[in-house]
Enzyme design. Sequence first.
Site, short mmCIF file in Angstrom:
data_model
loop_
_atom_site.label_atom_id
_atom_site.label_comp_id
_atom_site.label_asym_id
_atom_site.label_seq_id
_atom_site.Cartn_x
_atom_site.Cartn_y
_atom_site.Cartn_z
CG HIS A 99 -42.95 -0.95 15.49
ND1 HIS A 99 -43.33 -0.12 14.45
CD2 HIS A 99 -41.64 -1.24 15.26
CE1 HIS A 99 -42.31 0.08 13.64
NE2 HIS A 99 -41.27 -0.59 14.11
CG HIS A 267 -32.28 -2.64 10.88
ND1 HIS A 267 -31.87 -1.33 10.73
CD2 HIS A 267 -33.59 -2.59 11.21
CE1 HIS A 267 -32.89 -0.52 10.97
NE2 HIS A 267 -33.94 -1.26 11.27
#
Length: 724
Positions: A99, A267
Amino acid sequence: MEGNSNASGGKCPFMHGSNTETNQSVMDWWPNALNLDILHQHDTKVNPLGKDFNYQKALKSLDVEALKKDVTSLMTDSQDWWPADWGHYGGLMIRMAWHAAGSYRIADGRGGGGTGNQRFAPLNSWPDNVSLDKARRLLWPIKKKYGNKVSWADLIILAGTIAYESMGLKTYGFAFGREDIWAPEKDVYWGAEKEWLAPSDGRYDDVSKPETMENPLAAVQMGLIYVNPEGVNGSPDPIKTGAQVRETFKRMAMNDEETVALTAGGHTVGKAHGNGDASILGPNPESAPVEEQGFGWSNPTRSGVGRDTVTSGIEGAWTTYPTKWDNGYFHMLFNHEWELRKSPAGAHQWEPVSIKEDDMPVDVEDMTTRYNPIMTDADMAMKMDPIYKEISLKFKDDFEAFSDAFARAWFKLTHRDMGPKDRWFGPDVPVEDLIWQDPIPKGKSDYNVEAVKAKIADSGLTISELVSTAWDSARTFRGSDFRGGANGARIRLAPQKDWAGNEPEKLSKVLSVLEPIAADFSISVADTIVLAGNVGVEKAIRNAGMDVKVAFAPGRGDASQDMTDTDSFAPLEPLADGFRNWQKKDYVVSPEEMLLDRAQLMELTAPEMTVLIGGMRVMGTNYGGTKHGVFTNNVGALTNDFFVNLTDMAYKWKPADNWVYEIVDRKSGTVKWTATRIDLVFGSNSILRSYAEVYAQDDSKEKFVNDFVNAWVKVMNADRFDLA
């Protein structure tokens, strides 16, 4: 008389600070005023390390292997105050690094993990960054130990990379060299919304056409890094979400294969958290009370950790073994049918219609309890979008290809905004030159500079041609991601040679003269272009009756077309250049605001911007040879005439046509000069006028020349990281 009338009346006897509601700023009172804050935001006064601190030098004393060992140990240690999922902080550290890096966008090079900006608002309090305050605080003991030898920016990205390595991925490499900022970045436009996660429609001309998203934005909503994991505006539809994924990753300079690799690789490990009510969480770090000490999003009714964690609202892991690097993501995605369900927090998520218990991931706290895996709408796009599906199936059947593609894409994601290798440090810097690094070969530096200058001076090129070509070559530099600049001489290559702002016909003429000179001396065209600009400036100085040498550092190299990613260079094309009084067309943003944006990307201060404008005008470097703002009768001489005549009250100013104005003699009424908004703002804006008045003074002629030369050299050398 004892006491104080204000105090005795119950009023505070002290002047309230600028953070109070009653004390409005200048911009609050005059919202249409030109805001110069972006040129002042990283003033050295806010840097606690002092002006003499050099991070590149500090890095040379860093024990890299010891640091990596400590970060690796952290992944499974220190489980007391913030227990990790499955006893491994890998997922949290990866999300933190991701992020940080993922806020980068190619349009203006801003965002990214290269400055440690995640420590400050607004990023430290974005809805998409819930709980990352904990990740950074877990790193604090390591930062404390190594001090200024490692920046927060480097440590944050390193933690994500080490996390992947600790779970089994062979990473592509890592480079240190990111230097911390010490205040929020005011120059980054994150969107016009006034509330977090507002519907994304306002960012698009047509939300069904992702390519119509407002530039330079890349994320679909305020407060998100990429796309809404529940679907467009929270409405699940993997095909539509896939289109938004493609556009937002494209705006990060990622292709389809890199996008699939990053989505799947991100993921493969960790989990999403939504086991609770997000509405009851406490305020974000920037809004939290002082006793929270920089933490946010506290859970008032439950532990807030482990199975009680609430961040995105989606709940569950993607794979059977979320702390192991494997190919489980693709097998889970394609070996099951999926249906929409709701998380405990009420978020849309996809879960398998049926699944064997052994294929379910275990609970983060209780290894005997298993839960359904999940997929987001973006994950489902990897299966349902035809292009993404083809790539995903390839990776499903070739784990090595997937691992290599992800390792390279992760490296690109986390290093895209670092600039050339001259800024990189460490034993894990890859040897391979990658095209997205904008590689430039080393140039020759041991040659007779004065002989080259003499040849250029006798070439017949005018001061305007010499100076404007060097300027156009150097002005592409962006301090946001350290791309562009004069080094490499890419102005002679596609796409730059054809940019309207570079006046292709004139550029071709100048290069046809300079390139043979470079060949005669066996030096780079890049050095020759900069030297040509210096020759032009020195001629202009002599025309003004002075003799000042312009400093020059040889050694630039010439990039080839094969070294140039034309698609990723397209966003560097200038749409306006106030320094040459040019705009490609009319925009919603004012010309003077576009000037500030260009100046800030070039890392210029407001005084440097001012003196460069004045000098460029009197040397006659305007685009197309226009006379707007050329407030002198001695064009080609580096005088302070621009400022003298701009501030002369013998004239008045009136609008003429579009953004052009006339400068009229008050007595005769005749038009003396013409100007643009760019020119006149240096007389109308109170701050810029204060600088203009300094250079207009009778005792500032030498100061003007010296300041111009210093600013000019700064622009020409902005991309010379080898000189640091």
